[in-house]
Design an enzyme around this catalytic site. Structure first.
Site, PDB file in Angstrom:
ATOM      1  N   ASP A 150       0.810  -1.216   0.000  1.00 50.19           N
ATOM      2  CA  ASP A 150       0.000   0.000   0.000  1.00 50.19           C
ATOM      3  C   ASP A 150       0.844   1.267   0.000  1.00 50.19           C
ATOM      4  O   ASP A 150       2.060   1.222   0.197  1.00 50.19           O
ATOM      5  CB  ASP A 150      -0.969   0.003   1.197  1.00 50.19           C
ATOM      6  CG  ASP A 150      -0.310  -0.485   2.491  1.00 50.19           C
ATOM      7  OD1 ASP A 150       0.925  -0.399   2.605  1.00 50.19           O
ATOM      8  OD2 ASP A 150      -1.044  -0.943   3.380  1.00 50.19           O
ATOM      9  N   ASN A 195      -7.596  -3.350  14.210  1.00 48.84           N
ATOM     10  CA  ASN A 195      -8.968  -3.576  13.742  1.00 48.84           C
ATOM     11  C   ASN A 195      -9.055  -4.744  12.759  1.00 48.84           C
ATOM     12  O   ASN A 195     -10.078  -4.934  12.118  1.00 48.84           O
ATOM     13  CB  ASN A 195      -9.537  -2.297  13.114  1.00 48.84           C
ATOM     14  CG  ASN A 195      -8.769  -1.863  11.867  1.00 48.84           C
ATOM     15  OD1 ASN A 195      -7.863  -2.563  11.413  1.00 48.84           O
ATOM     16  ND2 ASN A 195      -9.136  -0.722  11.306  1.00 48.84           N
ATOM     17  N   HIS A 211      -7.234  -5.169  10.016  1.00 48.04           N
ATOM     18  CA  HIS A 211      -6.923  -4.913   8.604  1.00 48.04           C
ATOM     19  C   HIS A 211      -5.626  -5.602   8.187  1.00 48.04           C
ATOM     20  O   HIS A 211      -4.743  -5.841   8.998  1.00 48.04           O
ATOM     21  CB  HIS A 211      -6.926  -3.415   8.280  1.00 48.04           C
ATOM     22  CG  HIS A 211      -5.761  -2.622   8.788  1.00 48.04           C
ATOM     23  ND1 HIS A 211      -5.818  -1.258   8.985  1.00 48.04           N
ATOM     24  CD2 HIS A 211      -4.494  -2.968   9.142  1.00 48.04           C
ATOM     25  CE1 HIS A 211      -4.648  -0.833   9.414  1.00 48.04           C
ATOM     26  NE2 HIS A 211      -3.826  -1.838   9.527  1.00 48.04           N
ATOM     27  N   GLU A 243      -9.559  -2.074   5.324  1.00 47.39           N
ATOM     28  CA  GLU A 243     -10.221  -1.799   6.591  1.00 47.39           C
ATOM     29  C   GLU A 243     -11.467  -2.676   6.731  1.00 47.39           C
ATOM     30  O   GLU A 243     -11.953  -3.241   5.751  1.00 47.39           O
ATOM     31  CB  GLU A 243     -10.625  -0.319   6.633  1.00 47.39           C
ATOM     32  CG  GLU A 243      -9.446   0.659   6.529  1.00 47.39           C
ATOM     33  CD  GLU A 243      -8.616   0.766   7.821  1.00 47.39           C
ATOM     34  OE1 GLU A 243      -8.377  -0.260   8.490  1.00 47.39           O
ATOM     35  OE2 GLU A 243      -8.192   1.889   8.134  1.00 47.39           O
TER      36      GLU A 243
HETATM   37  P1  PGA Z   1       2.058  -1.926  12.789  1.00 53.87           P
HETATM   38  O1  PGA Z   1       0.998  -1.896  11.588  1.00 53.87           O
HETATM   39  O2  PGA Z   1       3.060  -2.960  12.417  1.00 53.87           O
HETATM   40  O3  PGA Z   1       2.645  -0.540  12.782  1.00 53.87           O
HETATM   41  O4  PGA Z   1       1.317  -2.262  14.014  1.00 53.87           O
HETATM   42  C1  PGA Z   1       0.490  -3.101  11.121  1.00 53.87           C
HETATM   43  C2  PGA Z   1      -0.679  -2.820  10.206  1.00 53.87           C
HETATM   44  O5  PGA Z   1      -1.418  -1.847  10.446  1.00 53.87           O
HETATM   45  O6  PGA Z   1      -0.883  -3.606   9.258  1.00 53.87           O
END
Ligand code: PGA
Length: 257
Positions: A66, A135, A137, A142
């Site tokens: 992304d 959450n 994702h 999302e």
């Molecule tokens: P993080 O993000 O490794 O910074 O917790 C993971 C994600 O949101 O996929």
């Protein structure tokens, strides 16, 4: 789904780096799907160290999950910059083989279609690395993302924007991102999801043991034939069947049958 539970975050991170390193050394022309976020930093640090020990990425192609809409590849908070800083500038991967969606494309929808085509033109992704949001994702898919989605623009949730806010000192965290879709991720031949810390425990439990649901996009990995979920003890804490996973893979060990 293989669920590997390690005592510490360091051991889990090390194991993921070893999976990637083994893929790169056995198939030098592999196509990697790469993730960003704090969780991946130690994995990339270990891969940089392995490069200095001789591991070559010269023939590897990569596709990132992304990028934020509106950020140029030079923007310090862009995922282009993140990848250069933590991995690409320290290994021998060729810049032309590193692909991320262009967040500042004049036509973002066309960019999404072109990104999807580019992945296909390279024969698809061999090994996809994934983090997981609190959450649930994966990428920036999302909750409520279509389980059949391809690369497209997603509106980020407030909780994701808050999680990203500390990285944005001069501006608000972006509202939109281009992300590979759930279908794009499921098309990868192998997926490896890494989650560390108690903050991820609930999302991990829903992803691994919860119902298959767009409300927890990572649960779509239950449909994938070759997914490994690598956890530290804290991220595994909410799994109802963690004793079983520990019996199958004691301390995260993978034994060939
Ligand atoms: P993080 O993000 O490794 O910074 O917790 C993971 C994600 O949101 O996929």
């Amino acid at each position: 789904m293989k669920v590997l539970i390690f005592e510490t975050a360091e051991a889990a991170e090390y194991a993921v780096a070893e999976i990637v390193a083994s893929e790169v050394s056995t198939r030098p022309e592999t196509v990697l799907g790469l993730a960003t976020g704090g969780t991946m930093l130690p994995v990339y640090a270990r891969l940089c160290a392995l490069r200095s020990e001789g591991l070559s990425f010269a023939k590897v192609t990569s596709f990132n999950l992304d990028e934020y809409v509106g950020l140029s590849s030079q923007h310090p908070e862009s995922y282009h910059s993140y990848m250069r800083e933590v991995l690409f500038d320290h290994i021998d991967i060729l810049p032309e083989n590193c692909h991320l969606p262009k967040g500042d494309a004049a036509d973002v929808r066309a960019e999404c279609l072109a990104y999807e085509d580019k992945i296909l033109a390279h024969g698809g992704i061999d090994l996809q690395l994934l983090g997981i949001g609190r959450n649930g994702h994966i990428g920036f898919n999302e909750p409520s993302s279509s389980l059949g989605s391809l690369t497209r623009v997603k509106t980020l949730t407030e909780s994701t924007r808050q999680a990203n806010a500390p990285y944005f000192t001069d501006q608000e965290a972006p509202k939109y991102a281009i992300t590979m879709g759930i279908r794009t991720i499921l098309n990868a031949r192998t997926c490896v999801l890494l989650a560390t810390s108690a903050a991820k425990a609930q999302a991990v439990a829903q992803a691994v043991e919860g119902p298959l649901s767009a409300i927890c996009p990572a649960s779509a990995l239950q449909m994938h034939a070759k997914t490994t979920v690598v956890l530290d003890r804290s991220a595994a804490a909410e799994l109802r069947h963690r004793d079983y996973y520990g019996q199958v893979h004691p301390h995260g060990a993978v034994h060939a049958l």
